[in-house]
Design an enzyme around this catalytic site. Sequence first.
Site, PDB file in Angstrom:
ATOM      1  N   ASP A  15     -35.832 -17.211 -69.079  1.00 33.79           N
ATOM      2  CA  ASP A  15     -37.177 -16.987 -69.614  1.00 33.79           C
ATOM      3  C   ASP A  15     -38.096 -18.136 -69.188  1.00 33.79           C
ATOM      4  OD1 ASP A  15     -39.241 -15.906 -71.257  1.00 33.79           O
ATOM      5  OD2 ASP A  15     -38.621 -17.207 -72.909  1.00 33.79           O
ATOM      6  N   ASP A  17     -41.717 -19.145 -71.048  1.00 32.94           N
ATOM      7  CA  ASP A  17     -42.408 -19.844 -72.136  1.00 32.94           C
ATOM      8  C   ASP A  17     -41.416 -20.297 -73.208  1.00 32.94           C
ATOM      9  OD1 ASP A  17     -44.708 -19.065 -70.744  1.00 32.94           O
ATOM     10  OD2 ASP A  17     -44.766 -17.156 -71.821  1.00 32.94           O
ATOM     11  N   THR A 105     -39.358 -12.787 -67.674  1.00 38.29           N
ATOM     12  CA  THR A 105     -40.364 -13.202 -68.650  1.00 38.29           C
ATOM     13  C   THR A 105     -41.200 -12.021 -69.116  1.00 38.29           C
ATOM     14  OG1 THR A 105     -42.227 -14.729 -69.020  1.00 38.29           O
ATOM     15  CG2 THR A 105     -41.998 -13.813 -66.810  1.00 38.29           C
ATOM     16  N   LYS A 140     -36.499  -6.781 -71.867  1.00 38.51           N
ATOM     17  CA  LYS A 140     -35.529  -7.519 -71.062  1.00 38.51           C
ATOM     18  C   LYS A 140     -34.136  -6.905 -71.104  1.00 38.51           C
ATOM     19  CE  LYS A 140     -38.081 -11.844 -71.613  1.00 38.51           C
ATOM     20  NZ  LYS A 140     -38.054 -13.252 -72.073  1.00 38.51           N
ATOM     21  N   ASP A 151     -35.672 -18.422 -75.651  1.00 37.01           N
ATOM     22  CA  ASP A 151     -35.888 -19.071 -76.933  1.00 37.01           C
ATOM     23  C   ASP A 151     -36.153 -18.087 -78.066  1.00 37.01           C
ATOM     24  OD1 ASP A 151     -38.379 -18.559 -75.511  1.00 37.01           O
ATOM     25  OD2 ASP A 151     -39.387 -19.590 -77.175  1.00 37.01           O
TER      26      ASP A 151
END
Length: 236
Positions: A15, A17, A105, A140, A151
């Site tokens: 990922d 961010d 992402t 995803k 995260d």
Amino acid sequence: RRPADAAGRVTLLVDMDGVLCDFDRAVNEHYAARHPDEPLLPLADRSFFYMRKNYGERFGPHAAERVKLITESEGFFENLPPIPGAIDAMRQLDAHPDLHVVICTAPLTQYHFVLREKYAWIEKHLGSSWIQRIVLTKDKTLVCGAVLVDDRPEVTGMLHPPPWTHVLFDQPYNRHLEKPRLRAWDASGVDQLLGMLLGSRHAAQQRALGFIPANKLAPSRDEAELARAEPRAGRA
């Protein structure tokens, strides 16, 4: 069997961010610049995944709207600072002959700037060759890989279980979960991730290089958790 590309390499999904890019730090820097007389959220106090929700809960809906405007502004994503160690770690992982590293992402729904700027960030920090290895998706679970480093506390979508194992990149808002976890992009973290992805192959390589004695090859807690959670092919 773990998902691999045509060359037999294990696919690692990463990922952006909150994993490669320091989204939270950037929000606070922009917030302080735009609203110098307003209090900032201590990042260690984040308990919700969405930054605007943290600001809204702490300071009210006007603060949440300010964060939303910041993240939707031109230049925000392109100029996010890298998380310490992330760029070097990505290059190290990418250089491994048994790995295929892909950026995975999810863009904001307000896409006017973010789509181009995510590509620009990757090109700036990792190089133009990475442009071919970016997947932008709202789901995803539809992307094939062995491991997703993300995260977000829970990554859900059409496929359950997904084709990858979710490894949390450590952040304050996901520490309540018991999952395999990557705590930092340092040498220890990279080695841990390689062990998770490659298992006995990585251990044998490390032993051949003299890094791991033969009697020290017991799997770590995270490797054991990953093995127990080895995903099956998902279905809708």
